[in-house]
Design an enzyme around this catalytic site. Structure first.
Site, mmCIF file in Angstrom:
data_model
loop_
_atom_site.group_PDB
_atom_site.id
_atom_site.type_symbol
_atom_site.label_atom_id
_atom_site.label_comp_id
_atom_site.label_asym_id
_atom_site.label_seq_id
_atom_site.Cartn_x
_atom_site.Cartn_y
_atom_site.Cartn_z
ATOM 1 N N ARG A 1 0.806 -1.228 0.000
ATOM 2 C CA ARG A 1 0.000 0.000 0.000
ATOM 3 C C ARG A 1 0.836 1.273 0.000
ATOM 4 O O ARG A 1 0.616 2.190 -0.809
ATOM 5 C CB ARG A 1 -0.932 0.018 1.222
ATOM 6 C CG ARG A 1 -2.150 -0.832 1.086
ATOM 7 C CD ARG A 1 -2.548 -1.394 2.445
ATOM 8 N NE ARG A 1 -1.611 -2.431 2.803
ATOM 9 C CZ ARG A 1 -1.778 -3.708 2.497
ATOM 10 N NH1 ARG A 1 -2.892 -4.093 1.945
ATOM 11 N NH2 ARG A 1 -0.861 -4.611 2.778
ATOM 12 N N THR A 2 1.784 1.359 0.929
ATOM 13 C CA THR A 2 2.524 2.614 1.097
ATOM 14 C C THR A 2 3.369 2.909 -0.141
ATOM 15 O O THR A 2 3.378 4.036 -0.651
ATOM 16 C CB THR A 2 3.420 2.533 2.356
ATOM 17 O OG1 THR A 2 2.635 2.014 3.435
ATOM 18 C CG2 THR A 2 3.962 3.891 2.727
ATOM 19 N N LYS B 1 24.773 -5.932 -0.872
ATOM 20 C CA LYS B 1 26.236 -6.177 -0.854
ATOM 21 C C LYS B 1 26.874 -5.474 0.332
ATOM 22 O O LYS B 1 28.097 -5.372 0.434
ATOM 23 C CB LYS B 1 26.875 -5.656 -2.141
ATOM 24 C CG LYS B 1 26.378 -6.289 -3.411
ATOM 25 C CD LYS B 1 27.076 -5.639 -4.600
ATOM 26 C CE LYS B 1 26.334 -5.879 -5.894
ATOM 27 N NZ LYS B 1 26.729 -4.935 -6.945
ATOM 28 N N ARG C 1 11.120 3.659 3.893
ATOM 29 C CA ARG C 1 10.652 2.625 4.830
ATOM 30 C C ARG C 1 11.859 1.786 5.221
ATOM 31 O O ARG C 1 12.643 1.368 4.359
ATOM 32 C CB ARG C 1 9.586 1.729 4.212
ATOM 33 C CG ARG C 1 9.386 0.498 5.083
ATOM 34 C CD ARG C 1 8.145 -0.256 4.855
ATOM 35 N NE ARG C 1 6.940 0.498 5.118
ATOM 36 C CZ ARG C 1 5.726 -0.064 5.104
ATOM 37 N NH1 ARG C 1 5.600 -1.346 4.869
ATOM 38 N NH2 ARG C 1 4.657 0.658 5.316
ATOM 39 N N HIS D 1 4.625 5.777 11.629
ATOM 40 C CA HIS D 1 4.151 5.631 10.251
ATOM 41 C C HIS D 1 3.193 6.807 10.029
ATOM 42 O O HIS D 1 1.982 6.631 9.955
ATOM 43 C CB HIS D 1 3.445 4.277 10.110
ATOM 44 C CG HIS D 1 3.213 3.817 8.701
ATOM 45 N ND1 HIS D 1 3.405 4.630 7.593
ATOM 46 C CD2 HIS D 1 2.784 2.621 8.207
ATOM 47 C CE1 HIS D 1 3.106 3.946 6.493
ATOM 48 N NE2 HIS D 1 2.732 2.727 6.846
HETATM 49 N N1 CP Z 1 -0.399 -0.222 5.967
HETATM 50 C C1 CP Z 1 0.793 -0.405 5.376
HETATM 51 O O1 CP Z 1 1.790 0.263 5.692
HETATM 52 O O2 CP Z 1 0.788 -1.344 4.386
HETATM 53 P P1 CP Z 1 2.045 -1.790 3.535
HETATM 54 O O3 CP Z 1 2.992 -2.486 4.455
HETATM 55 O O4 CP Z 1 1.499 -2.694 2.459
HETATM 56 O O5 CP Z 1 2.676 -0.539 2.969
#
Ligand code: CP
Length: 323
Positions: free
Chosen positions: A59-60, A87, A109, A139
Site C-alpha cells: 500500500r505505502t 552487498k 521505509r 508511520h
Molecule cells: N499499511 C501499510 O503500511 O501497508 P504496507 O505495508 O502494504 O505498505
C-alpha cells in the site's frame, strides 16, 4: 498557501493541530484529482521523488508512487532487495547516491526505528525526508490517512461542532493491537483513544500516553465510533507474547458477533496487510461497516498532500489542476 509543515515528515508528534488539519484539508482538495478522468496535475513537474524501501510494502509504496505521479513528479523506485544494499552498502552511501541523482524528496521505509531521522538529520543530502514506516516506531502518513478516513465517515456524528472543530473532536476510537503510532495524532485532533490489547502486548509506556487502556475488547466495542484492528506481527506469535493465535483470536479478534455489538454508525478499520481469521474475521473485513478499501484510496490523496506541502506546490497549480 502558507505551508506550516516542517521540512521533513518524520513523526506525528511533530504535527500540531493546525499543521495536521492543513494536510487533511489539502488532501480533501486533492482527492478531487483522483475522481477526474485524467488523474494528473502539473504541480511537481521537474521534481524528483525517490521511494527508498528497505522493507516490503504494498500500500505505502504504491500509493506514494501514484501520489507523486499524479502531481507530475519524476519517480525513482529503489528497493533494498536487488540493490547494492544487499552487498553491504551503508545508508550513508545510499543517501549520497540519491543526492547525486538530484532527489528532492526521499520516502523511506526501514525496519530500524530512527532510520528516517538519521537520513533527515545527517548531512548527506538536501532532500525532504518522509517516514513511510520505521519498524514499529512511526508511520505518520498511515496515521494521517486514518484520520482522513475517520473524518470522511464520521464527521456527521461528532457532538462538538464548535468553530475550528477538526471533524474528529470527541470521537471515540479503539485501537486493538500492539503498534500504536496513531494515538498521538488522534489525540491532537481531539479524538478519545482507547488502546485494547492483552497485558503482554500493552505498551509499558502508555501511562504517559494520551489514551486509556483496556484488556477487554467486549467491554469497549459498544461505546466506540470506530475500531482500528492492527495486524498481529508474526514475531509476536513466535515470541511468546500470547499463548496461541487461537487464544488471541478468541479474545481480541473482531468477529461478526463482536462487530454486532458496536453502535450502528461505527466503522471498522485496518491499515493492512490483514491476517484474515486472526485479528479480523473475513466477513467483518468485507462488511458494509468496513472502510478498509477507503483507507487505501485515501492514502493516495493524503500522500499527495504531504508531497505537495513539503515540495512547495503553488496555490495556482492547485487551482489549475483541481478547479
Ligand atoms: N499499511 C501499510 O503500511 O501497508 P504496507 O505495508 O502494504 O505498505
Amino acid at each position: 498557501m502558507n505551508t506550516q509543515m516542517k521540512a521533513h515528515l518524520l513523526s506525528t508528534t511533530d504535527l500540531n493541530r493546525e499543521a495536521a488539519l492543513q494536510i487533511l484539508d489539502t488532501a480533501e482538495e486533492l482527492a478531487r484529482v483522483s475522481d477526474m478522468p485524467i488523474k494528473k496535475m502539473p504541480t511537481l513537474r521537474g521534481r524528483t521523488v525517490v521511494n527508498l524501501f528497505f522493507e516490503d510494502s504494498t500500500r505505502t509504496r504504491i500509493s506514494f508512487e501514484a501520489a507523486a505521479k499524479r502531481l507530475s513528479a519524476d519517480v525513482i523506485n529503489f528497493s533494498g532487495k536487488g540493490s547494492s544494499v544487499s552487498k553491504g552498502e551503508s545508508l550513508k552511501d545510499t543517501a549520497l547516491t540519491l543526492a547525486a541523482m538530484g532527489a528532492d524528496a526521499v520516502v523511506i521505509r526501514h525496519s530500524m526505528s530512527g532510520a528516517p531521522h538519521r537520513l533527515a538529520h545527517a548531512d548527506w543530502m538536501d532532500a525532504h525526508v518522509i517516514n513511510a514506516g520505521d519498524g514499529t516506531h512511526e508511520h505518520p502518513t498511515q496515521a494521517l490517512l486514518d484520520a482522513f478516513t475517520l473524518r470522511q465517515h464520521l464527521s456527521d456524528h461528532i457532538t462538538d461542532r464548535a468553530e475550528g472543530s477538526t471533524g474528529l473532536d470527541g470521537l471515540h476510537v479503539a485501537i486493538v493491537g500492539d503498534v500504536l503510532p496513531n494515538v498521538h495524532l488522534l489525540n491532537t485532533l481531539g479524538a478519545k483513544v482507547t488502546v485494547v490489547a492483552p497485558p503482554t502486548l500493552m505498551p509499558l509506556h502508555t501511562d504517559n500516553w494520551p489514551c486509556e487502556g483496556s484488556y477487554s475488547l467486549d467491554e469497549v466495542l459498544p461505546n466506540v465510533d470506530a475500531v482500528m484492528m492492527l495486524r498481529v506481527q508474526h514475531e509476536r506469535m513466535d515470541g511468546g507474547f500470547f499463548p496461541s493465535t487461537r487464544e488471541y483470536s478468541q479474545r481480541y479478534g473482531l468477529t461478526v458477533q463482536r462487530a454486532a455489538t458496536m453502535p450502528d454508525h461505527a466503522i471498522v478499520m485496518h491499515p493492512g496487510p490483514m491476517n484474515r481469521g486472526l485479528e479480523i474475521e473475513s466477513r467483518v473485513a468485507d462488511s458494509p461497516r468496513s472502510v478498509i478499501v477507503d483507507q487505501v484510496r485515501n492514502g493516495v490523496s493524503v500522500r499527495m498532500a504531504v508531497l505537495y506541502l513539503l515540495l512547495g506546490g503553488s496555490e495556482s497549480a492547485l487551482g489549475d489542476g483541481v478547479a
